[in-house]
Design a protein around this motif. Structure first.
Motif, short mmCIF file in Angstrom:
data_model
loop_
_atom_site.label_atom_id
_atom_site.label_comp_id
_atom_site.label_asym_id
_atom_site.label_seq_id
_atom_site.Cartn_x
_atom_site.Cartn_y
_atom_site.Cartn_z
N VAL A 51 -4.11 10.96 -4.57
CA VAL A 51 -3.87 10.71 -3.15
C VAL A 51 -4.02 12.02 -2.38
O VAL A 51 -3.90 13.11 -2.95
N ASN A 52 -4.29 11.91 -1.09
CA ASN A 52 -4.41 13.09 -0.23
C ASN A 52 -3.21 13.28 0.68
O ASN A 52 -3.10 14.30 1.36
N GLU A 53 -2.33 12.29 0.69
CA GLU A 53 -1.12 12.37 1.50
C GLU A 53 0.08 11.93 0.68
O GLU A 53 -0.06 11.40 -0.42
N ASP A 54 1.26 12.13 1.23
CA ASP A 54 2.49 11.77 0.56
C ASP A 54 2.50 10.27 0.23
O ASP A 54 2.01 9.45 1.01
N ILE A 55 3.04 9.94 -0.93
CA ILE A 55 3.19 8.53 -1.32
C ILE A 55 4.47 8.02 -0.67
O ILE A 55 5.56 8.56 -0.90
N ARG A 56 4.34 6.96 0.13
CA ARG A 56 5.48 6.46 0.89
C ARG A 56 5.74 5.00 0.53
O ARG A 56 4.83 4.20 0.38
N VAL A 57 7.03 4.69 0.40
CA VAL A 57 7.46 3.36 -0.01
C VAL A 57 8.42 2.81 1.03
O VAL A 57 8.71 3.44 2.04
N TRP A 58 8.90 1.59 0.78
CA TRP A 58 9.85 0.98 1.69
C TRP A 58 11.09 1.87 1.82
O TRP A 58 11.56 2.44 0.82
N ASP A 99 0.84 -1.19 0.00
CA ASP A 99 0.00 0.00 0.00
C ASP A 99 0.88 1.24 0.00
O ASP A 99 1.23 1.78 1.04
N PHE A 100 1.23 1.70 -1.22
CA PHE A 100 2.08 2.87 -1.32
C PHE A 100 1.30 4.17 -1.12
O PHE A 100 1.89 5.22 -0.88
N ASP A 101 -0.03 4.11 -1.25
CA ASP A 101 -0.82 5.32 -1.04
C ASP A 101 -0.88 5.68 0.44
O ASP A 101 -0.62 6.83 0.82
N ALA A 102 -1.25 4.73 1.28
CA ALA A 102 -1.31 4.99 2.72
C ALA A 102 0.05 4.80 3.38
O ALA A 102 0.28 5.29 4.48
#
Length: 736
Positions: A441-448, A233-236
């Protein structure tokens, strides 16, 4: 007013315009409309509270500037072949443009669906004898291109990467993108590790994997398991971390079928990842004539499970109600063949010759895509060369499509971006390139996290370009905006939109996007799935708020989706359409949706197209409900014609709101107001009501905005009807 200006009026107005009733009926109808608006603008202010809309008109306090002819547009997406034939006709083009939008952006749904995109069928295959390999379109000016075809990717194999891929007849094995290897990036493959994530859909005991490698295979790799939830889940943002099995890093390995015992005792996990850092560079089944066949990694299949007491491998057991195992991959090799074409006519893109010559571009430079995640830089450069040889004007070029939805790593996208930029700029160094075209998206896209612990996708992408001294290739940053969950929208959801829009704009800046790099919304609607409020009055108010807050937040270009008619569908919150129109599946227009009229308010009343640069100034209202929600939002601009134009959104679903407008000059401590004649235009729930009636759903009434000139003074108060968008436009002569 004449019958032509009543073109979008109600059935009553259309009947009044009948030649049988004559000119005098039109005069009386016009008088009645003006009288109604004037009455709303001069209420008995002794009843109820009168709010104030404040405009900071101080010289030097402008918060943004934009030209509507480059900043307010619409979009066209994938259609069927018959749909293209019907949409690109003079009548539909004229109706589509009548919403008032300026430029247009061309959406690349083929890349969204993980397929190769042949912008032309004329061209060359890298393996000519077998009509396969890597395709490069021809730049020769031959027959006009009407349709664009999608080709399935055989080397997608078992991978889905989170989207609905175009199905193909020849799916073989998964292979990574050769353009992410050192041969093309100029960097060590360790800096662009490729991976496959096995999603078991539920936690299972795992201490072994079985991998059947194809060529080229990984000589150095490691197998990991996820501790936590939402690994993909890269969006949340993933919640957890990858842990290496006790077997640690596997080095100098051979290919073929291998069974690996990873730990003595199984661990409970849902996700298993094979992370590959060094390739055998042995050539795949397509031979050694093309180096792209011999780099990267290829796997026929993977299974995760455990080692039984007798030493045999046992795949993780599925319960009767559990979903099937899926596989997400870091990238996909764009190799394909002529046999992989999808040519059933149900899934087409519009050919560029049809697109540019139809009139749909509004005689303005268009934003167009090039395929990048599943294409080649040579083909992208050829596409641009072809368009320029035809003399079609290009405003901007988007590279790729929704890499976050494909789970592409920011460094991988950056490596491709640099290669594609170099190829395209060889054709024309003046072209403006951008991306990454994020999902809404409404927030930053976060990854590993990377080795430095950084998780922001945008932050790492910008850092990658900076580290390679190529940030100048990023002429703009684009993203999609789908702010709401489709089945949970209520009226109060409307109150959140300005904050959501401004917040995400600030997120990208905080991630490191330079202030001189424009931010653009290139695709948007209420939600990423169809929902009932898209055709109620809710959508009109939302569109006004999202456009206004976008420019207040510093945005540069906003493209609303889509421009063409689309049919009605049943949704979780009622029947609705994506489009500006109420139409059937044959694109026969039966009426107009609320967003169509909201587009009129934005494009034909608030701003002035074909006029030049508009300046936006801060404005706000003191009209709130008992919970502190702002009921009247305001967006103030100074137009090139010298008129001040305020777009006011009364978000009170049940009550009109009476307001005065005060222009303030903090430098001179002056307050001013509209003077002389003000044009007052309004559209809302008194003109438009959506009737949810199954396939026969429609608006009734379905009337356009109403307007009238209003003599203004410091005492003038305007009544904003309940659930409405209004524009007040005129001179403010007392401002210094």
């Amino acid at each position: 007013m004449n019958c032509r200006s009543l073109r979008f009026a109600s059935q009553v107005a259309r009947q009044i315009c009948s030649p049988k009733l004559g000119r005098i009926a039109v005069v009386f109808a016009t008088f009645a409309v003006i009288e109604a608006v004037f009455a709303q603008s001069n209420p008995d202010t002794s009843i109820g509270r009168v709010g104030t809309v404040y405009v900071d008109a101080t010289s030097g306090h402008s918060i943004n500037s934009f030209d509507p002819d480059s900043a307010l547009g619409s979009s066209i997406d994938v259609l069927s072949r018959s749909g293209i034939d019907k949409v690109f006709t003079p009548h539909i083009i004229q109706e589509s443009l009548s919403a008032g939008w300026g430029p247009i952006t061309y959406r690349n749904n083929t890349e969204l669906r993980m397929a190769a995109w042949h912008w032309t069928e004329k061209g060359t295959w890298s393996d000519k004898a077998h009509r396969s390999g890597y395709f490069t379109g021809s730049t020769e000016l031959m027959e006009p291109i009407k349709y664009i075809l999608a080709y399935a990717l055989p080397h997608r194999g078992f991978a889905t990467s989170g989207d609905r891929p175009v199905p193909g007849p020849n799916l073989s094995y998964w292979k990574s993108n050769p353009y992410l290897t050192s041969k093309f990036t100029g960097e060590s493959d360790v800096l662009h590790p490729q991976w496959v994530v096995v999603d078991l859909q539920a936690e299972k005991p795992v201490n072994a994997v079985r991998i059947v490698w194809a060529n080229p295979y990984a000589t150095n790799y490691q197998v990991e398991y996820w501790t936590g939830i939402d690994a993909l889940d890269f969006d949340a943002g993933p919640k957890g971390e990858w842990e290496i099995f006790p077997s640690r890093v596997l080095k100098n390995r051979r290919g073929g079928a291998v069974t690996l015992k990873l730990a003595q005792k199984p661990v409970s996990t849902r996700y298993v990842r094979i992370l590959m850092t060094e390739s055998s560079n042995t050539c795949d089944e397509h031979g050694s004539d093309d180096v792209r066949n011999c780099v990267g990694y290829a796997i026929e299949n993977i299974a995760a499970g455990s080692i039984a007491a007798d030493g045999t491998f046992v795949e993780a057991v599925k319960g009767p109600n559990e979903g099937r195992t899926t596989y997400c991959a870091s990238s996909i090799d764009p190799w394909h063949s002529a046999e992989d074409v999808r040519d059933d006519g149900f899934y087409q893109h519009t050919g560029f010759d049809t697109f540019f010559t139809s009139g749909l571009t509004n005689n303005l430079p268009a934003m167009i895509p090039v395929t990048m995640l599943y294409g080649t830089p040579d083909d992208a450069a050829a596409q641009i060369a072809y368009i320029e040889k035809r003399g079609y004007p290009i405003g901007y070029i988007e590279l790729g499509e929704e890499p976050d939805g494909k789970h592409a790593m920011p460094e991988d996208y950056g490596a491709l971006y640099i290669q594609w930029s170099a190829a395209i700029h060889k054709v024309d160094p003046k072209l403006k390139l951008g991306g990454p075209i994020f999902e809404g998206v409404n927030e930053d896209i976060r990854v590993w996290p990377d080795s430095a612990g950084r998780t922001s996708w945008m932050g790492r992408f910008v850092a990658y370009l900076k580290a390679h001294d190529r940030l100048s290739d990023l002429a703009f940053v684009s993203f999609e905006h789908y702010p709401f969950e489709p089945c949970t929208i209520t009226w109060k959801t409307l109150y959140t939109e300005p904050q959501l829009m401004k917040h995400i704009l600030q997120v990208w800046r905080d991630d490191g996007v330079p202030k001189d790099v424009p931010l653009m919304v290139t695709e948007n609607h209420l939600a990423s799935q169809l929902t009932g409020p898209m055709t109620t009055i809710f959508a009109a108010l939302w569109l006004a708020d999202t456009v206004g807050s976008f420019f207040e937040g510093g945005g540069a270009a906003f493209y609303h989706s889509p421009i063409q008619p689309e049919g009605l569908q049943n949704t979780c919150l009622g029947w609705a359409s994506w489009s500006n129109f109420v139409s059937n599946e044959d694109y026969n227009i039966k009426g107009y949706t609320s967003v169509y009229y909201a587009a009129h308010m934005i494009n034909l009343e608030w701003v002035q197209h074909r006029a030049g640069v508009h300046r936006m100034f801060p404005s706000w209202s003191d009209v709130k409900d008992e919970e502190g929600n702002v009921l009247v939002t305001s967006y103030s601009i100074l137009r090139p014609d010298g008129n001040w134009s305020l777009m006011l959104v009364n978000r009170d679903e049940n009550n009109p709101q009476t307001i005065r407008i005060a222009f303030e000059d903090s430098g001179n401590k002056d307050e001013a107001s509209f003077s002389g004649e003000v044009r007052f235009v309004t559209f809302g729930s008194e003109q438009y009501v959506w009737i949810n009636d199954g396939a026969n759903s429609r608006p009734n009434p379905d009337n356009p905005p109403i307007s009238a000139p209003v003599p203004a003074s410091p005492q003038t108060a305007f009544t904003l009807p309940k659930a409405s968008v209004s524009v007040q436009r005129g001179k403010v002569v007392d401002l210094k």
